[in-house]
Design an enzyme around this catalytic site. Structure first.
Site, PDB file in Angstrom:
ATOM      1  N   ASP A   1       0.853  -1.186   0.000  1.00 21.70           N
ATOM      2  CA  ASP A   1       0.000   0.000   0.000  1.00 21.70           C
ATOM      3  C   ASP A   1       0.894   1.243   0.000  1.00 21.70           C
ATOM      4  OD1 ASP A   1       1.065   0.320   2.529  1.00 21.70           O
ATOM      5  OD2 ASP A   1      -0.850   0.360   3.577  1.00 21.70           O
TER       6      ASP A   1
ATOM      7  N   ASP B   1       1.413   4.835   2.258  1.00 21.04           N
ATOM      8  CA  ASP B   1       1.026   5.470   3.524  1.00 21.04           C
ATOM      9  C   ASP B   1       1.435   6.943   3.533  1.00 21.04           C
ATOM     10  OD1 ASP B   1       0.413   2.834   5.053  1.00 21.04           O
ATOM     11  OD2 ASP B   1       2.448   2.515   4.311  1.00 21.04           O
TER      12      ASP B   1
ATOM     13  N   ASP C   1      -3.306   4.601   2.595  1.00 18.33           N
ATOM     14  CA  ASP C   1      -3.658   5.012   3.956  1.00 18.33           C
ATOM     15  C   ASP C   1      -3.326   6.483   4.140  1.00 18.33           C
ATOM     16  OD1 ASP C   1      -4.480   2.478   4.719  1.00 18.33           O
ATOM     17  OD2 ASP C   1      -2.530   1.915   5.546  1.00 18.33           O
TER      18      ASP C   1
END
Ligand code: TTP
Ligand code: MN
Ligand code: MN
Ligand code: MN
Length: 373
Positions: free
Chosen positions: A204, A206, A298
């Site tokens: 992912d 962040d 995120d």
């Protein structure tokens, strides 16, 4: 060249935050094996065992050269009997029978596939496994109820399995920056997580968001999310639930922090996505490669007074964070992604940089690129 790792043997600290752990190291065969056993222990909800395997792997990552003989491990911390048995078998036979058996086991493979779905943890995966589910595809036609996150996880499963590249992370950074600028002048974004540690790929992306004037960041995230609306395939935004005076340190610090945050799935348009895979000639590439890629992102908003703690807490690695908190505890302090509390002096220790936090903790500063524990 006979430069074994024995030189550092006596000086290696038992806490990951006392060691420099680079991204590239010399013992990948051994650490891959130990990390597979750690993963499998997680799948069996045996956290203690999982952490023990992760610690052992982390120690091997910090060695200056490849381990060739068992004697080279003498005096190293965190290498229990079980780990040593696995390492010995690999050094002598090239592979560990326990690791290979685990790797090929039906339970491991099913749990790996099911926990690989965004929104699915070990508990849910285990329930599904007991009900005969083996793969995300089995969920589509089953009667099992999926929540909103899990539905997105199944829908974008094939996209989210593909690692995110640094180029994609940077492109998403530009988009988030534009959204943040449009919503609050002077707000700043920082790339954290694995990419800040120098990784070239990740599961992912962040980001931390803050504003130099404390308080201006409040309520920022819903506005950013609504600006990004057309680019988001999924999002779940949580409010800030951190109240310094009331709840902390009365409540022990957990690794789940309380910032205003958003777990999302971005729709990233090509050509930034998957540049390394040019479309095939003929109709195939054009027909099968969508013009976009789903990417997990995120977003975390922090008041500037907590920024250094949030940055340290969100840079990872997870084992590095765990050992930082454990180290703090052993020093009579309590560390979270919000603050550092000195339990003896009964006061919070302020910091405006990661360096100051390491200093408060009595640790040598470890830069992000060497926190790959
Ligand atoms: P991750 O994004 O899970 O891990 P990563 O960026 O190190 O690796 P990957 O490339 O696979 O994405 O978490 C990043 C850091 O954020 C990790 O050190 C722990 C921290 N974190 C929190 O502090 N609170 C949370 O609720 C979560 C999910 C993560
Ligand atoms: Mn075992
Ligand atoms: Mn990450
Ligand atoms: Mn993350």
């Amino acid at each position: 060249a006979k430069s074994g790792p024995s030189a550092v043997t006596n000086t290696m600290g038992a806490y990951a935050c006392q060691r420099k752990t680079p991204l590239e190291h010399h013992n990948a065969v051994l650490t891959d094996a130990l990390l597979l056993l750690a993963e499998n222990a997680d799948f069996c909800t045996n956290e203690g065992r999982s952490v023990a395997f992760k610690r052992a792997a982390s120690v091997l990552k910090a060695l200056p050269g490849p381990v060739r003989r068992m004697e080279e491990l003498q005096g190293l911390p965190c290498l229990g009997e079980h780990c040593q048995r696995v390492i010995k078998e690999i050094l002598e036979h090239g592979a560990s029978s326990e690791v290979e058996m685990t790797r090929h086991s039906e339970h491991y493979q099913a749990m790996k596939a099911l926990t690989g779905i965004f929104g699915v943890g070990v508990k849910t995966a285990e329930q599904w496994h007991r009900a005969g589910i083996r793969h995300p595809a089995d969920l589509v036609s089953s009667e099992h109820k999926l929540n909103r996150a899990q539905r997105a996880g199944v829908e974008y499963y094939e996209h989210l399995r593909v690692p995110v590249t640094k180029a994609e992370a940077d492109r998403i950074g530009e988009i988030v920056k534009r959204a943040v600028d449009a919503v609050l002048l002077g707000a700043e974004i920082t790339l954290t997580g694995g990419f800040r540690r120098g990784k070239q790929t990740g599961h992912d992306v962040d980001f931390l968001i803050t504003h130099p004037d404390e308080g201006r960041e409040e309520g920022l995230l819903p506005k950013v999310v609504s600006w990004l609306e057309d680019l988001l395939l999924y999002q779940k935004t949580n409010k800030n639930s951190y109240l310094e005076a009331k709840e902390w340190p009365a409540r022990p610090p957990s690794n789940m922090d309380r910032f205003e945050r958003c777990f999302s799935i971005f729709k990233l348009q090509r050509p930034w996505a998957a540049l390394e895979e040019p479309p095939q000639s003929g109709e195939r590439g054009a027909a099968e490669t969508p013009g976009w890629k789903a990417v997990r992102v995120d977003l975390v908003v922090t008041p500037v007074s907590q920024f250094a703690f949030a940055l340290l807490g969100w840079t990872g690695s997870q084992l590095f964070e765990r050992d930082l908190r454990r180290w703090a505890g052993q020093k009579g302090m309590s560390l979270s992604s919000h603050a550092l509390y000195d339990c003896e002096q009964k006061r919070y220790l302020r910091a405006t940089s990661e360096e100051e936090i390491f200093a408060h903790l009595g640790l040598e500063y470890i830069p992000p690129g060497e926190r790959n524990a």
